[in-house]
Write a protein that holds these residues in place. Structure first.
Motif, PDB file in Angstrom:
ATOM      1  N   GLN A   8      28.124  34.730  32.260  1.00  0.00           N
ATOM      2  CA  GLN A   8      29.518  34.353  32.488  1.00  0.00           C
ATOM      3  C   GLN A   8      29.770  33.059  31.736  1.00  0.00           C
ATOM      4  O   GLN A   8      29.043  32.074  31.904  1.00  0.00           O
ATOM      5  N   LEU A   9      30.776  33.058  30.886  1.00  0.00           N
ATOM      6  CA  LEU A   9      31.102  31.875  30.104  1.00  0.00           C
ATOM      7  C   LEU A   9      31.950  30.934  30.953  1.00  0.00           C
ATOM      8  O   LEU A   9      32.890  31.356  31.605  1.00  0.00           O
ATOM      9  N   ILE A  34      34.676  41.774  30.015  1.00  0.00           N
ATOM     10  CA  ILE A  34      34.298  42.695  31.080  1.00  0.00           C
ATOM     11  C   ILE A  34      34.842  42.140  32.388  1.00  0.00           C
ATOM     12  O   ILE A  34      34.637  40.979  32.708  1.00  0.00           O
ATOM     13  N   THR A  35      35.554  42.963  33.135  1.00  0.00           N
ATOM     14  CA  THR A  35      36.087  42.522  34.425  1.00  0.00           C
ATOM     15  C   THR A  35      35.252  43.104  35.543  1.00  0.00           C
ATOM     16  O   THR A  35      34.740  44.216  35.440  1.00  0.00           O
ATOM     17  N   ARG A  36      35.135  42.341  36.593  1.00  0.00           N
ATOM     18  CA  ARG A  36      34.395  42.797  37.771  1.00  0.00           C
ATOM     19  C   ARG A  36      35.257  43.759  38.574  1.00  0.00           C
ATOM     20  O   ARG A  36      36.476  43.613  38.613  1.00  0.00           O
TER      21      ARG A  36
END
Length: 71
Positions: A8-9, A34-36
């Motif tokens: 995760q940035l 990318i989404t959770r």
């Protein structure tokens, strides 16, 4: 070497650094943005209220709904 990591940035500058590493053939960016999956509200708020608070809140909600129906 085939190690895959999910990161995760936390800063925008990291994106540029990752792309520079990719240009040097040190890493390969597989996916971006990318989404959770969204969690259920019941899971998100589990344990926030004590049992007594939850019962009071439920009673208050029912009273408000009855008032709404009576108007």
């Amino acid at each position: 070497m085939e190690n895959t990591m999910l990161i995760q940035l936390t800063h925008e500058k990291a994106i540029g650094l990752l792309h520079e590493l990719e240009e040097l053939h040190l890493i390969k960016v597989l996916k971006e943005n990318i989404t959770r999956p969204k969690s259920k509200l019941s899971d998100k708020y589990r344990g926030v209220f004590t049992n007594e608070e939850a019962l009071d809140f439920n009673k208050h909600t029912q009273t408000m709904r009855k008032e709404w129906d009576n108007t």
